[in-house]
Design an enzyme around this catalytic site. Structure first.
Site, PDB file in Angstrom:
ATOM      1  N   GLY A  13       0.816  -1.216   0.000  1.00  0.00           N
ATOM      2  CA  GLY A  13       0.000   0.000   0.000  1.00  0.00           C
ATOM      3  C   GLY A  13       0.846   1.261   0.000  1.00  0.00           C
ATOM      4  N   ASN A  35      -2.918  -8.731   0.599  1.00  0.00           N
ATOM      5  CA  ASN A  35      -3.901  -9.475  -0.215  1.00  0.00           C
ATOM      6  C   ASN A  35      -4.300  -8.703  -1.475  1.00  0.00           C
ATOM      7  OD1 ASN A  35      -5.525  -7.465   0.761  1.00  0.00           O
ATOM      8  ND2 ASN A  35      -7.103  -8.814   1.622  1.00  0.00           N
ATOM      9  N   SER A 133      -3.657   6.175  14.254  1.00  0.00           N
ATOM     10  CA  SER A 133      -4.055   7.400  13.565  1.00  0.00           C
ATOM     11  C   SER A 133      -4.419   8.471  14.586  1.00  0.00           C
ATOM     12  CB  SER A 133      -5.294   7.090  12.722  1.00  0.00           C
ATOM     13  OG  SER A 133      -5.912   8.278  12.294  1.00  0.00           O
ATOM     14  N   TYR A 158     -14.032   2.962  11.629  1.00  0.00           N
ATOM     15  CA  TYR A 158     -12.607   2.943  11.299  1.00  0.00           C
ATOM     16  C   TYR A 158     -11.793   3.465  12.490  1.00  0.00           C
ATOM     17  CZ  TYR A 158      -8.113   4.621   9.621  1.00  0.00           C
ATOM     18  OH  TYR A 158      -6.764   4.874   9.503  1.00  0.00           O
ATOM     19  N   LYS A 162      -9.071   1.546  15.273  1.00  0.00           N
ATOM     20  CA  LYS A 162      -7.699   1.936  15.642  1.00  0.00           C
ATOM     21  C   LYS A 162      -7.573   2.051  17.161  1.00  0.00           C
ATOM     22  CE  LYS A 162      -5.869   2.259  11.560  1.00  0.00           C
ATOM     23  NZ  LYS A 162      -4.896   1.253  11.123  1.00  0.00           N
ATOM     24  N   ASN A 208      -9.608  11.495   0.384  1.00  0.00           N
ATOM     25  CA  ASN A 208      -8.758  12.462   1.079  1.00  0.00           C
ATOM     26  C   ASN A 208      -8.433  13.654   0.200  1.00  0.00           C
ATOM     27  OD1 ASN A 208      -7.545   9.512   2.305  1.00  0.00           O
ATOM     28  ND2 ASN A 208      -8.356  11.044   3.694  1.00  0.00           N
ATOM     29  N   GLY A 303     -18.605  14.616  10.664  1.00  0.00           N
ATOM     30  CA  GLY A 303     -17.515  14.011  11.450  1.00  0.00           C
ATOM     31  C   GLY A 303     -16.205  14.772  11.373  1.00  0.00           C
TER      32      GLY A 303
HETATM   33  P1  NAD Z   1      -3.359   1.385   1.796  1.00  0.00           P
HETATM   34  O1  NAD Z   1      -4.762   0.937   1.569  1.00  0.00           O
HETATM   35  O2  NAD Z   1      -2.608   1.986   0.667  1.00  0.00           O
HETATM   36  O3  NAD Z   1      -2.503   0.155   2.359  1.00  0.00           O
HETATM   37  C1  NAD Z   1      -3.075  -0.904   3.095  1.00  0.00           C
HETATM   38  C2  NAD Z   1      -2.622  -2.198   2.445  1.00  0.00           C
HETATM   39  O4  NAD Z   1      -3.172  -3.295   3.180  1.00  0.00           O
HETATM   40  C3  NAD Z   1      -3.119  -2.354   1.000  1.00  0.00           C
HETATM   41  O5  NAD Z   1      -2.030  -2.677   0.139  1.00  0.00           O
HETATM   42  C4  NAD Z   1      -4.132  -3.498   1.072  1.00  0.00           C
HETATM   43  O6  NAD Z   1      -4.148  -4.267  -0.124  1.00  0.00           O
HETATM   44  C5  NAD Z   1      -3.641  -4.272   2.277  1.00  0.00           C
HETATM   45  N1  NAD Z   1      -4.684  -5.035   2.953  1.00  0.00           N
HETATM   46  C6  NAD Z   1      -5.942  -4.632   3.275  1.00  0.00           C
HETATM   47  N2  NAD Z   1      -6.599  -5.626   3.886  1.00  0.00           N
HETATM   48  C7  NAD Z   1      -5.740  -6.674   3.977  1.00  0.00           C
HETATM   49  C8  NAD Z   1      -5.837  -8.003   4.502  1.00  0.00           C
HETATM   50  N3  NAD Z   1      -6.974  -8.438   5.054  1.00  0.00           N
HETATM   51  N4  NAD Z   1      -4.770  -8.821   4.396  1.00  0.00           N
HETATM   52  C9  NAD Z   1      -3.616  -8.400   3.812  1.00  0.00           C
HETATM   53  N5  NAD Z   1      -3.472  -7.164   3.296  1.00  0.00           N
HETATM   54  C10 NAD Z   1      -4.516  -6.313   3.383  1.00  0.00           C
HETATM   55  O7  NAD Z   1      -3.364   2.386   3.041  1.00  0.00           O
HETATM   56  P2  NAD Z   1      -2.223   3.324   3.632  1.00  0.00           P
HETATM   57  O8  NAD Z   1      -2.650   4.723   3.449  1.00  0.00           O
HETATM   58  O9  NAD Z   1      -0.903   2.863   3.176  1.00  0.00           O
HETATM   59  O10 NAD Z   1      -2.406   2.996   5.180  1.00  0.00           O
HETATM   60  C11 NAD Z   1      -1.639   2.019   5.856  1.00  0.00           C
HETATM   61  C12 NAD Z   1      -2.086   1.950   7.302  1.00  0.00           C
HETATM   62  O11 NAD Z   1      -1.944   3.237   7.891  1.00  0.00           O
HETATM   63  C13 NAD Z   1      -3.539   1.549   7.500  1.00  0.00           C
HETATM   64  O12 NAD Z   1      -3.625   0.719   8.635  1.00  0.00           O
HETATM   65  C14 NAD Z   1      -4.232   2.864   7.747  1.00  0.00           C
HETATM   66  O13 NAD Z   1      -5.388   2.707   8.522  1.00  0.00           O
HETATM   67  C15 NAD Z   1      -3.167   3.614   8.508  1.00  0.00           C
HETATM   68  N6  NAD Z   1      -3.339   5.072   8.429  1.00  0.00           N
HETATM   69  C16 NAD Z   1      -3.396   5.681   7.207  1.00  0.00           C
HETATM   70  C17 NAD Z   1      -3.597   7.058   7.141  1.00  0.00           C
HETATM   71  C18 NAD Z   1      -3.700   7.765   5.803  1.00  0.00           C
HETATM   72  O14 NAD Z   1      -4.176   8.886   5.774  1.00  0.00           O
HETATM   73  N7  NAD Z   1      -3.257   7.161   4.701  1.00  0.00           N
HETATM   74  C19 NAD Z   1      -3.724   7.814   8.320  1.00  0.00           C
HETATM   75  C20 NAD Z   1      -3.635   7.164   9.546  1.00  0.00           C
HETATM   76  C21 NAD Z   1      -3.448   5.778   9.593  1.00  0.00           C
HETATM   77  N1  UFG Z   2     -11.445  18.011   2.349  1.00  0.00           N
HETATM   78  C1  UFG Z   2     -12.097  18.787   1.419  1.00  0.00           C
HETATM   79  N2  UFG Z   2     -12.432  18.220   0.236  1.00  0.00           N
HETATM   80  C2  UFG Z   2     -12.150  16.915  -0.075  1.00  0.00           C
HETATM   81  C3  UFG Z   2     -11.481  16.136   0.898  1.00  0.00           C
HETATM   82  C4  UFG Z   2     -11.152  16.713   2.116  1.00  0.00           C
HETATM   83  O1  UFG Z   2     -12.365  19.962   1.652  1.00  0.00           O
HETATM   84  O2  UFG Z   2     -12.496  16.456  -1.171  1.00  0.00           O
HETATM   85  C5  UFG Z   2     -11.020  18.634   3.632  1.00  0.00           C
HETATM   86  C6  UFG Z   2     -11.601  17.996   4.878  1.00  0.00           C
HETATM   87  O3  UFG Z   2     -12.837  18.554   5.196  1.00  0.00           O
HETATM   88  C7  UFG Z   2     -10.505  18.282   5.905  1.00  0.00           C
HETATM   89  C8  UFG Z   2      -9.216  18.266   5.078  1.00  0.00           C
HETATM   90  O4  UFG Z   2      -9.622  18.482   3.738  1.00  0.00           O
HETATM   91  O5  UFG Z   2     -10.668  19.570   6.427  1.00  0.00           O
HETATM   92  C9  UFG Z   2      -8.462  16.952   5.155  1.00  0.00           C
HETATM   93  O6  UFG Z   2      -9.333  15.879   4.846  1.00  0.00           O
HETATM   94  P1  UFG Z   2      -8.790  14.395   4.579  1.00  0.00           P
HETATM   95  O7  UFG Z   2      -9.966  13.525   4.242  1.00  0.00           O
HETATM   96  O8  UFG Z   2      -7.663  14.435   3.624  1.00  0.00           O
HETATM   97  O9  UFG Z   2      -8.141  14.000   5.972  1.00  0.00           O
HETATM   98  P2  UFG Z   2      -8.846  13.834   7.383  1.00  0.00           P
HETATM   99  O10 UFG Z   2      -8.047  14.649   8.340  1.00  0.00           O
HETATM  100  O11 UFG Z   2     -10.284  14.034   7.364  1.00  0.00           O
HETATM  101  O12 UFG Z   2      -8.635  12.258   7.583  1.00  0.00           O
HETATM  102  C10 UFG Z   2      -7.367  11.749   7.929  1.00  0.00           C
HETATM  103  C11 UFG Z   2      -7.186  10.290   7.510  1.00  0.00           C
HETATM  104  C12 UFG Z   2      -8.138   9.413   8.253  1.00  0.00           C
HETATM  105  C13 UFG Z   2      -8.061   9.677   9.722  1.00  0.00           C
HETATM  106  C14 UFG Z   2      -8.259  11.156   9.981  1.00  0.00           C
HETATM  107  C15 UFG Z   2      -8.186  11.555  11.413  1.00  0.00           C
HETATM  108  O13 UFG Z   2      -7.410  10.133   6.139  1.00  0.00           O
HETATM  109  O14 UFG Z   2      -7.762   8.076   8.030  1.00  0.00           O
HETATM  110  O15 UFG Z   2      -7.253  11.864   9.281  1.00  0.00           O
HETATM  111  O16 UFG Z   2      -6.888  11.609  11.845  1.00  0.00           O
HETATM  112  F1  UFG Z   2      -8.996   8.971  10.372  1.00  0.00           F
END
Ligand code: NAD
Ligand code: UFG
Length: 349
Positions: A13, A35, A133, A158, A162, A208, A303
């Site tokens: 990922g 996966n 997160s 979600y 966490k 996002n 939210g």
């Molecule tokens: P991502 O979806 O790109 O990566 C997650 C990976 O896990 C994917 O490659 C997916 O195929 C794999 N996966 C999902 N379910 C699975 C399973 N059952 N078995 C094996 N593999 C599986 O997401 P990311 O942005 O790289 O996030 C990675 C981690 O960080 C996640 O746990 C996410 O919740 C956490 N996180 C992400 C953010 C963000 O904004 N990207 C913020 C906070 C926390």
């Molecule tokens: N936003 C927009 N337009 C969009 C998308 C987002 O205006 O199309 C705004 C949101 O309202 C927020 C900011 O951009 O003010 C950031 O939004 P994101 O969705 O990029 O990020 P969030 O902070 O809402 O979410 C992130 C992670 C989640 C995590 C959360 C809380 O993606 O996984 O932070 O920490 F749960």
């Protein structure tokens, strides 16, 4: 350093693949289990993200296509390799989807983690780095958010998953000798590897902000919807702590170092400590891309909080880690990735 093998769940990922690259650069031997639920399959069945990691580093990455819910597959992996630690990224991460499909989120995130921890224990592997997160803080009672801020006020499955996993890991470290865990609370990862070969590739409409903005800049989407401009922030739009994904990936290498100290269960924010508004992010991407990014203001998203940013001091003091890259670099690297790969890891839309 003797060869240290690290299991990386979800390593195909976005954050996982950048971390695999940094592990290789730091001399670790990563083994990825994924996966491909949210990753693109490339030539030879290998995820395209990991093929690019191999291309950039000139090293090979061992990859196993398996679900973390598949106990037999996990056991086979632990029998084949001697892991010193596990970095656990695998899971589902879309907030809105989690509200519609709570059981899927609890099954994959919670049951998947329990399955992983039990397999680790059965094979004597008790060192874990977990992707948590900033969402575990819920609506901030004060800013910046330090690790002592109350947790658990999450409003969606979600975020709750966490929080529950953090609690589970903490209980396990308390109950059984020998466990060490670092829970990393990420703020808002963005950007891409400076090579322009590796980046975020959301499937479908991005949830996002920054992937959406970069897809507008490259012409894949017409206009950005800004979710509300009546928050109590400088320009009325939501403020977040965006962190370069390479900085974030390096935080995991620092966390592995901490696990060597028999640290028990530790928790750290990974953020920069600086918040930027939606409109500031749009402006920064316009500057990096040289494109105009059209937007319209729509209603607030359910939210969402007005502002969320980290106090990152503890990670600096205890992990020796600090974000090195600022806003311009995040946007330049994001734009290089998006411009060179308009359809992400797929050749076409
Ligand atoms: P991502 O979806 O790109 O990566 C997650 C990976 O896990 C994917 O490659 C997916 O195929 C794999 N996966 C999902 N379910 C699975 C399973 N059952 N078995 C094996 N593999 C599986 O997401 P990311 O942005 O790289 O996030 C990675 C981690 O960080 C996640 O746990 C996410 O919740 C956490 N996180 C992400 C953010 C963000 O904004 N990207 C913020 C906070 C926390
Ligand atoms: N936003 C927009 N337009 C969009 C998308 C987002 O205006 O199309 C705004 C949101 O309202 C927020 C900011 O951009 O003010 C950031 O939004 P994101 O969705 O990029 O990020 P969030 O902070 O809402 O979410 C992130 C992670 C989640 C995590 C959360 C809380 O993606 O996984 O932070 O920490 F749960």
């Amino acid at each position: 350093m003797a060869e240290e093998k690290v299991l990386v769940t979800g390593g195909a990922g976005y954050i996982g693949s950048h971390t695999v690259l940094e592990l290789l650069e730091a001399g670790y031997v990563p083994v990825v289990v994924d996966n491909l639920h949210n990753a693109i399959r490339g030539a030879g069945g290998v995820p395209e993200s990991l093929r690019r990691v191999e291309e950039v580093t000139g090293r090979t990455v061992e990859f196993e296509e398996a679900d973390i819910l598949d106990g037999a597959a996990l056991r086979a992996l632990f029998e084949k390799h001697h892991f010193t630690a596990v970095i656990h990224f695998a899971g589902l991460k879309a907030v809105g989807e989690s509200v519609r499909r709570p059981l899927d989120y609890y099954r994959v995130n919670l049951t998947g983690t329990i399955q992983l921890l039990e397999t680790m224990r059965a094979h004597g592997v008790r060192k874990l780095v977990f992707s948590s997160s900033a969402t575990v803080y819920g609506a901030p009672r004060y800013l910046p958010l330090d690790e002592g801020h109350p947790v658990g006020g999450c409003t969606n499955p979600y975020g709750k998953s966490k929080f529950f996993i953090e609690e589970m890991v903490r209980d396990l470290c308390r109950a059984e000798e020998g466990w060490q865990a670092v829970l990393l609370r990420y703020f808002n990862p963005t950007g891409a590897h400076p090579s322009g070969r590796l980046g975020e590739d959301p499937q479908g409409i991005p949830n996002n902000l920054m992937p959406y903005v970069s897809q507008v800049a490259v012409g894949r989407r017409e206009i950005l919807s800004v979710f509300g401009n009546d928050y109590a922030t400088e320009d009325g739009t939501g403020v977040r702590d965006y962190i370069h994904v390479v900085d974030l990936a390096k935080g995991h290498i620092a966390a592995l170092g901490k696990l060597k100290e028999n640290c028990g269960c530790k928790v750290y924010n990974l953020g920069t400590g600086t918040g930027y508004s939606v409109l500031q992010m749009v402006g920064a991407m316009e500057k990096a891309s040289g494109k105009t990014i059209p937007y319209r203001v729509v209603a607030r998203r359910d939210g969402d909080v007005a502002a969320c940013y980290a106090d990152p001091k503890l990670a600096e003091e205890e992990l020796g880690w600090k974000a090195a890259f600022g806003l311009d670099k995040m946007c330049e690297d994001l734009w290089r990735w998006q411009k060179n790969n308009p359809h992400g890891f797929s050749a076409t839309a």
